[in-house]
Design a protein around this motif. Structure first.
Motif, PDB file in Angstrom:
ATOM      1  N   PHE A  46       0.816  -1.217   0.000  1.00 20.42           N
ATOM      2  CA  PHE A  46       0.000   0.000   0.000  1.00 20.42           C
ATOM      3  C   PHE A  46       0.851   1.269   0.000  1.00 20.42           C
ATOM      4  N   LEU A  47       2.020   1.190   0.641  1.00 22.42           N
ATOM      5  CA  LEU A  47       2.879   2.372   0.739  1.00 22.42           C
ATOM      6  C   LEU A  47       3.754   2.495  -0.503  1.00 22.42           C
ATOM      7  N   GLN A  48       3.121   2.728  -1.635  1.00 21.68           N
ATOM      8  CA  GLN A  48       3.863   2.907  -2.881  1.00 21.68           C
ATOM      9  C   GLN A  48       3.708   4.353  -3.344  1.00 21.68           C
ATOM     10  N   LYS A  49       4.696   4.807  -4.068  1.00 16.03           N
ATOM     11  CA  LYS A  49       4.599   6.158  -4.627  1.00 16.03           C
ATOM     12  C   LYS A  49       3.442   6.233  -5.609  1.00 16.03           C
ATOM     13  N   ASP A  61       2.983  19.454  -3.728  1.00 15.95           N
ATOM     14  CA  ASP A  61       2.757  19.772  -2.311  1.00 15.95           C
ATOM     15  C   ASP A  61       3.149  21.225  -2.049  1.00 15.95           C
ATOM     16  N   GLY A  62       3.417  21.952  -3.109  1.00 11.80           N
ATOM     17  CA  GLY A  62       3.857  23.343  -2.998  1.00 11.80           C
ATOM     18  C   GLY A  62       5.265  23.493  -3.541  1.00 11.80           C
ATOM     19  N   SER A  63       6.008  22.368  -3.499  1.00 14.87           N
ATOM     20  CA  SER A  63       7.352  22.419  -4.081  1.00 14.87           C
ATOM     21  C   SER A  63       7.686  21.166  -4.890  1.00 14.87           C
ATOM     22  N   SER A  64       7.198  19.998  -4.474  1.00 16.86           N
ATOM     23  CA  SER A  64       7.522  18.788  -5.244  1.00 16.86           C
ATOM     24  C   SER A  64       6.269  18.061  -5.715  1.00 16.86           C
ATOM     25  N   ARG A  65       6.507  17.187  -6.689  1.00 17.53           N
ATOM     26  CA  ARG A  65       5.429  16.416  -7.287  1.00 17.53           C
ATOM     27  C   ARG A  65       4.820  15.456  -6.248  1.00 17.53           C
ATOM     28  N   ILE A  66       3.487  15.513  -6.139  1.00 15.57           N
ATOM     29  CA  ILE A  66       2.777  14.643  -5.197  1.00 15.57           C
ATOM     30  C   ILE A  66       3.111  13.167  -5.450  1.00 15.57           C
ATOM     31  N   MET A  67       3.098  12.764  -6.714  1.00 19.09           N
ATOM     32  CA  MET A  67       3.228  11.337  -7.027  1.00 19.09           C
ATOM     33  C   MET A  67       4.644  10.796  -6.827  1.00 19.09           C
ATOM     34  N   ASP A  68       5.614  11.668  -6.460  1.00 17.68           N
ATOM     35  CA  ASP A  68       6.968  11.192  -6.176  1.00 17.68           C
ATOM     36  C   ASP A  68       7.225  11.045  -4.683  1.00 17.68           C
ATOM     37  N   ILE A  69       6.224  11.343  -3.861  1.00 20.66           N
ATOM     38  CA  ILE A  69       6.419  11.245  -2.412  1.00 20.66           C
ATOM     39  C   ILE A  69       6.370   9.783  -1.976  1.00 20.66           C
ATOM     40  N   MET A  70       7.369   9.361  -1.224  1.00 17.60           N
ATOM     41  CA  MET A  70       7.381   7.996  -0.690  1.00 17.60           C
ATOM     42  C   MET A  70       6.560   7.979   0.595  1.00 17.60           C
ATOM     43  N   PRO A  71       5.397   7.296   0.586  1.00 18.68           N
ATOM     44  CA  PRO A  71       4.548   7.309   1.781  1.00 18.68           C
ATOM     45  C   PRO A  71       5.180   6.515   2.926  1.00 18.68           C
ATOM     46  N   VAL A  72       4.916   6.944   4.136  1.00 14.49           N
ATOM     47  CA  VAL A  72       5.422   6.206   5.291  1.00 14.49           C
ATOM     48  C   VAL A  72       4.295   5.621   6.141  1.00 14.49           C
TER      49      VAL A  72
END
Ligand code: AHM
Ligand code: MG
Length: 337
Positions: free
Chosen positions: A153-156, A297-308
């Motif tokens: 589930f914790l995928q970019k 998110d204001g500075s980086s692409r949402i879809m590149d965030i690694m969820p924790v």
């Protein structure tokens, strides 16, 4: 005008061969979401009648007490996906932990997990304003046939296979992408069929609508405050128009059609933002990008965030590409107040 009217069912069959993995599993999955959407739509549509029809502690045919619609929607989507044996795992805004289907059925060989917000914006139901369902689909990363793990589930967001939403609005629509553009289908409630009404949806590059809860203004980062002031300035084609329903799916849907930007930034009240990365922001971001828009998110692409974590929150800025880039430039500009 001469074109053949296409139903969602026909569209899914026709496009199945263009999926990278053509076992038909993803098609069956989207079909199940389509079915659950109709069931939930029926219930949402008569929400205002509950007090009238459900008098004197009435129970429904299953003998259950009337329940809140978000709980109902959650159950319907999960039930449909479980009963049709179509996924290996589900995560939902309404459930603290993810559900592993393999733990229920050892023979489950399915490779997809679904993350879902079954009824977003549900505080709007009491006042007869549009709400939505948001869904996100990934291929599991652990081996098929084993119980799913949190890493499935914790995928970019950039690993999403498909994503979409259902908007229960003046018309009910199902809008989704499998990574090949965005298509919108409108429900004909008389016969319960979705028809392709919005083929290849396109986010206008520029827009004149901004959507933000301005009541939180004093709590916003300086860059966001400056951007809001910019939107209100008398210059070029500004001031922009402010439109905020408070129902993410509806605000996004309007902005994608008309051109605009949606913002739910961090604030001193919500230091991580309010919206959830996995089943709100990532699927909406995938749709935005597939339609030619942008999500950040204001500075980086949402879809590149690694969820924790499953229910992680994130600052969300999403809409017409040049508007989102404008916000990003305000966010990294020297912060003068
Ligand atoms: P929810 O998941 O509790 O329904 O909250 C999500 C909703 C979004 O649909 C909407 O955009 C946002 O919350 C509105 O928040 P606010 O009322 O703080 O402006
Ligand atoms: Mg929600």
């Amino acid at each position: 005008m001469h074109h053949k009217i296409q139903t969602l069912g026909e569209f899914i069959i026709k496009n199945q061969s263009s999926f990278k993995y053509t076992s038909g599993e993803l098609s069956r999955l989207i079909n199940s979401i389509r079915l659950a959407a109709k069931v939930v739509n029926y219930e949402v549509n008569k929400a205002g009648l509950v007090d009238v029809l459900g008098t004197a502690g009435d129970t429904n045919i299953q003998g259950e007490d009337q329940q809140k619609l978000d709980v109902y929607a959650n159950e319907k989507f999960i039930q449909t996906l479980v009963n049709r044996n179509i996924v290996c795992g589900i995560a939902s805004e309404e459930e603290e932990d993810f559900i592993s289907i393999n733990s229920i059925d050892e023979n489950n060989q399915n490779k997809y997990v679904v993350l879902i917000d079954p009824l977003d914006g549900s505080s709007n139901i009491d006042v007869n304003v549009s709400v939505g369902t948001i869904f996100s689909i990934y291929r599991r990363v652990t081996p098929a046939g084993t119980p799913v793990k949190i890493e499935d589930f914790l995928q970019k967001g950039n690993k999403q296979v498909a994503a979409g939403y259902i908007i229960y609005g003046t018309s009910t629509m199902l809008v989704y992408t499998t990574g090949d553009g965005v298509n919108g289908f409108t429900l004909n409630p008389a016969i319960g069929t979705f028809y392709l009404s919005h083929p290849q949806m396109n986010f206008p590059i520029e827009g004149t609508i901004y959507s933000v809860n301005e009541g939180n203004y004093i709590h916003f980062p300086q860059g966001i405050k400056n951007y809001i002031k910019y939107c209100q300035m008398e210059e070029d084609n500004r001031p922009y128009t402010s439109r905020y329903i408070g129902s993410l799916v509806s605000d996004f849907h309007r902005n994608m059609i008309k051109g605009g930007i949606y913002l739910y930034p961090t604030s001193t009240k919500n230091p991580n933002g309010k919206l959830r990365l996995l089943y709100e922001c990532n699927p909406i971001a995938f749709l935005a990008e597939q339609a030619g828009g942008k999500a950040s998110d204001g500075s980086s692409r949402i879809m590149d965030i690694m969820p924790v974590e499953l229910h992680q929150r994130v600052s969300f800025v999403c809409g017409s590409i040049s508007m989102v880039e404008k916000v990003e430039s305000f966010m990294c500009a020297p912060q003068i107040s």
